[in-house]
Design a protein around this motif. Structure first.
Motif, PDB file in Angstrom:
ATOM      1  N   ILE A   4      34.913  38.376  33.237  1.00  0.00           N
ATOM      2  CA  ILE A   4      35.915  39.034  32.387  1.00  0.00           C
ATOM      3  C   ILE A   4      35.316  40.352  31.910  1.00  0.00           C
ATOM      4  CG2 ILE A   4      37.244  38.876  30.238  1.00  0.00           C
ATOM      5  CD1 ILE A   4      36.732  35.763  30.401  1.00  0.00           C
ATOM      6  N   VAL A  30      38.581  39.519  35.849  1.00  0.00           N
ATOM      7  CA  VAL A  30      39.708  39.566  34.910  1.00  0.00           C
ATOM      8  C   VAL A  30      39.488  40.759  33.992  1.00  0.00           C
ATOM      9  CG1 VAL A  30      40.888  38.368  33.022  1.00  0.00           C
ATOM     10  CG2 VAL A  30      40.061  37.071  34.993  1.00  0.00           C
ATOM     11  N   PHE A  67      41.229  32.980  31.113  1.00  0.00           N
ATOM     12  CA  PHE A  67      39.771  32.950  30.888  1.00  0.00           C
ATOM     13  C   PHE A  67      39.126  31.671  31.419  1.00  0.00           C
ATOM     14  CE2 PHE A  67      40.708  35.343  26.642  1.00  0.00           C
ATOM     15  CZ  PHE A  67      40.872  36.535  27.325  1.00  0.00           C
ATOM     16  N   CYS A  73      31.302  37.282  30.667  1.00  0.00           N
ATOM     17  CA  CYS A  73      32.160  38.335  30.107  1.00  0.00           C
ATOM     18  C   CYS A  73      31.276  39.516  29.710  1.00  0.00           C
ATOM     19  CB  CYS A  73      32.890  37.810  28.865  1.00  0.00           C
ATOM     20  SG  CYS A  73      33.754  39.100  27.927  1.00  0.00           S
TER      21      CYS A  73
END
Ligand SMILES: NC(=O)c1ccc[n+]([C@@H]2O[C@H](COP(=O)([O-])OP(=O)(O)OC[C@H]3O[C@@H](n4cnc5c(N)ncnc54)[C@H](OP(=O)(O)O)[C@@H]3O)[C@@H](O)[C@H]2O)c1
Length: 243
Positions: A4, A30, A67, A73
């Motif tokens: 992410i 993402v 997620f 991330c």
């Protein structure tokens, strides 16, 4: 690896996304943003999914579902010092601190993979002692230092469940160009080195991605000098691989 990138329209994030799209190790990307982010073209583009949210403080169940299963991330959302000068202090704190903690909790609640690696983008030179006021932008600098502590506390609480943290602490981040070349000249002069701490965003993105993919090791932060070294080595290795 499913990664992410939060704050997908930002200066650093755009480069992180561009490089991540080219890495075979990253199979799903993402991009979390407030508006459609400029996405790279080419073979890696198909692994990118943009998730648009109105506010980094609030996450719907649909967004959290995006997620799920993420391995890592890179969190780039914050108001930078220059932009903070023209914004209300409470809003700056909300974006830098409240939104970071809200995003972190939302991702963690969304059942990511374990271990889960979280890179929090901060800055080098924040005050270590909350009682010592820095000369410049004291309120902002203390708030960013406090945010680092909150992120570290979260990591400590969830370390046994597989939460891994790396705090990226760059100096000035430059685009590759004349400014960057000038600052690099300063770095060669011992007395000026510390006032011109800098990293190109290409090196920064490469360093954060390298550590995200390979693991953070035992340290919980990466300072500017280490990121320049890791970033340059990663970029060189990629160039060598691509011939
Ligand atoms: N650039 C540097 O020289 C430098 C140096 C040291 C550390 N850092 C740190 O590195 C991180 C990324 O920096 P950057 O240069 O990429 O910053 P940036 O270009 O300003 O991007 C920051 C991100 O935060 C979001 N953001 C900014 N203001 C916001 C607001 N008021 N409300 C909601 N979202 C907001 C932006 O979203 P929108 O695009 O939607 O506005 C963007 O996604 C930050 O933590 C910064 O402090 C940067």
């Amino acid at each position: 690896m499913k990664l992410i990138v939060a704050g997908g329209t930002g200066f650093v994030a755009v480069e992180v996304i561009r490089q991540a799209a080219q890495l075979d190790a990253i199979t799903s990307l993402v991009v979390l943003a407030r508006k459609a982010a400029p996405l790279p073209e080419g073979p890696g583009a198909s692994k990118i999914k943009t998730v648009v949210i109105e506010d980094y403080e609030r996450y719907s169940d649909e967004v959290k579902a995006e997620f799920a299963g993420a391995d890592a991330c890179i969190w780039t959302v914050a108001v930078t010092p220059i932009k903070a000068l023209s914004l209300d202090g409470a809003e700056v704190k909300r974006v830098c601190q409240t939104c970071t903690m809200a995003g972190l909790k939302a991702i963690w609640e969304a059942n990511p993979a374990k271990p889960f690696r979280f890179v929090y983008m901060s800055a080098e030179g924040l005050p270590a002692d909350p009682n010592k006021k820095p000369y410049l932008m004291a309120e902002y600098m203390l708030m960013r230092a406090e945010t680092e502590r909150l992120v570290r506390d979260f990591a400590a609480q969830h370390a046994s469940e597989g939460f891994e943290l790396c705090i990226a602490q760059p100096g000035l981040v430059t685009a590759e160009g004349v400014l960057w070349q000038t600052l690099r000249l300063f770095n060669a002069i011992p007395g000026l080195r510390s006032v011109a701490i800098n990293i190109s965003r290409g090196e920064l993105a490469a360093a954060m991605l390298e550590r995200t993919v390979d693991g953070f090791g035992s340290k919980q932060e990466m300072k500017n000098a280490e990121m320049v070294r890791v970033g340059q080595a990663a970029l060189q290795a990629r160039r060598a691989r691509s011939g």
